[in-house]
Scaffold this motif. Sequence first.
Motif, mmCIF file in Angstrom:
data_model
loop_
_atom_site.group_PDB
_atom_site.id
_atom_site.type_symbol
_atom_site.label_atom_id
_atom_site.label_comp_id
_atom_site.label_asym_id
_atom_site.label_seq_id
_atom_site.Cartn_x
_atom_site.Cartn_y
_atom_site.Cartn_z
ATOM 1 N N SER A 52 0.820 -1.211 0.000
ATOM 2 C CA SER A 52 0.000 0.000 0.000
ATOM 3 C C SER A 52 0.856 1.265 0.000
ATOM 4 O O SER A 52 0.448 2.293 -0.541
ATOM 5 C CB SER A 52 -0.988 -0.014 1.165
ATOM 6 O OG SER A 52 -0.353 -0.409 2.348
ATOM 7 N N GLN A 53 2.071 1.189 0.566
ATOM 8 C CA GLN A 53 2.952 2.366 0.525
ATOM 9 C C GLN A 53 3.383 2.664 -0.916
ATOM 10 O O GLN A 53 3.457 3.831 -1.325
ATOM 11 C CB GLN A 53 4.199 2.141 1.383
ATOM 12 C CG GLN A 53 3.909 2.112 2.874
ATOM 13 C CD GLN A 53 5.191 1.989 3.694
ATOM 14 O OE1 GLN A 53 6.306 2.082 3.173
ATOM 15 N NE2 GLN A 53 5.031 1.778 4.988
ATOM 16 N N THR A 54 3.664 1.608 -1.659
ATOM 17 C CA THR A 54 4.057 1.792 -3.064
ATOM 18 C C THR A 54 2.914 2.410 -3.864
ATOM 19 O O THR A 54 3.114 3.335 -4.657
ATOM 20 C CB THR A 54 4.449 0.439 -3.683
ATOM 21 O OG1 THR A 54 5.481 -0.140 -2.886
ATOM 22 C CG2 THR A 54 4.922 0.595 -5.115
ATOM 23 N N VAL A 55 1.703 1.886 -3.636
ATOM 24 C CA VAL A 55 0.544 2.409 -4.363
ATOM 25 C C VAL A 55 0.341 3.890 -4.033
ATOM 26 O O VAL A 55 0.124 4.726 -4.930
ATOM 27 C CB VAL A 55 -0.720 1.589 -4.023
ATOM 28 C CG1 VAL A 55 -1.962 2.227 -4.619
ATOM 29 C CG2 VAL A 55 -0.566 0.151 -4.528
ATOM 30 N N ALA A 56 0.483 4.238 -2.758
ATOM 31 C CA ALA A 56 0.322 5.644 -2.362
ATOM 32 C C ALA A 56 1.422 6.505 -2.973
ATOM 33 O O ALA A 56 1.178 7.649 -3.394
ATOM 34 C CB ALA A 56 0.335 5.764 -0.837
ATOM 35 N N ALA A 57 2.638 5.969 -3.037
ATOM 36 C CA ALA A 57 3.742 6.729 -3.633
ATOM 37 C C ALA A 57 3.500 6.970 -5.125
ATOM 38 O O ALA A 57 3.759 8.067 -5.630
ATOM 39 C CB ALA A 57 5.067 5.987 -3.429
ATOM 40 N N LEU A 58 2.993 5.947 -5.826
ATOM 41 C CA LEU A 58 2.691 6.112 -7.255
ATOM 42 C C LEU A 58 1.727 7.272 -7.467
ATOM 43 O O LEU A 58 1.903 8.082 -8.381
ATOM 44 C CB LEU A 58 2.076 4.821 -7.810
ATOM 45 C CG LEU A 58 3.024 3.669 -8.142
ATOM 46 C CD1 LEU A 58 2.243 2.368 -8.309
ATOM 47 C CD2 LEU A 58 3.815 3.961 -9.410
#
Length: 230
Positions: A205-211
């Motif tokens: 979920s951190q990666t998705v938020a960063a994207l």
Amino acid sequence: PTAVAPAPSPSPSAAPSAPAPAAPSPARAPTGGESRPVYELDAGQRVVALTIDDGPDPRHTPTVLALLEQYGIRATFFLIGENATEHTGLVREIAARGHHIANHTWTHPDLRSLSEGKVRDELERTSDLLHRTTGKVPSWFRAPGGDWSSTALRVSAELGMRPMAWSVDPRDWARPGTGVITDRILRDVRPGAIVLNHDGGGDRSQTVAALKTYLPVLIDSGYHFTAPPG
Ligand SMILES: [Zn+2]
């Protein structure tokens, strides 16, 4: 390669258990130069290649696909065979949206510790599944962890794949926080960068938020995203 023999188009109703086609047969053997991993694209253009590893994962891949659609971005998905075989619908959806389907081995092992036969099994099984599922033979391969071996490079070339590494690694898999992932990417991206992100292998979920944060920033600064042709 894009010049492989025509394969049947994937159809939404195609069952994953459809008869397996013959093993992928590349139309041309990659040259010696192509057996070295690609770390960056031509820096002459303001392009970035986004690569997304370790999926597909039903928790994150659909959100990532929606984001890429929103921003009109084509990416390269390095899929793990044992995830792909459980989620063939997602594999077909990734391909149907115009992204590249690429080979990231069947079980994500350290290829340096495996015999040539086991390396071949990891790569061939995955390419066969992706071919069967999408109608396309993968043209890119990435070693788990970026841990290349001469055996893996040779076998991937024999299977018609070129090796793709990366130049920007925010270490998103370690979940350092969305802000850290975003900052590392925006700090390190330059023309021709190949960015490594993950949509599988755990809570991403951190990666998705960063994207959501960094994609519009890069677009606003004039970058174009590309999925490099095989
Ligand atoms: Zn990986």
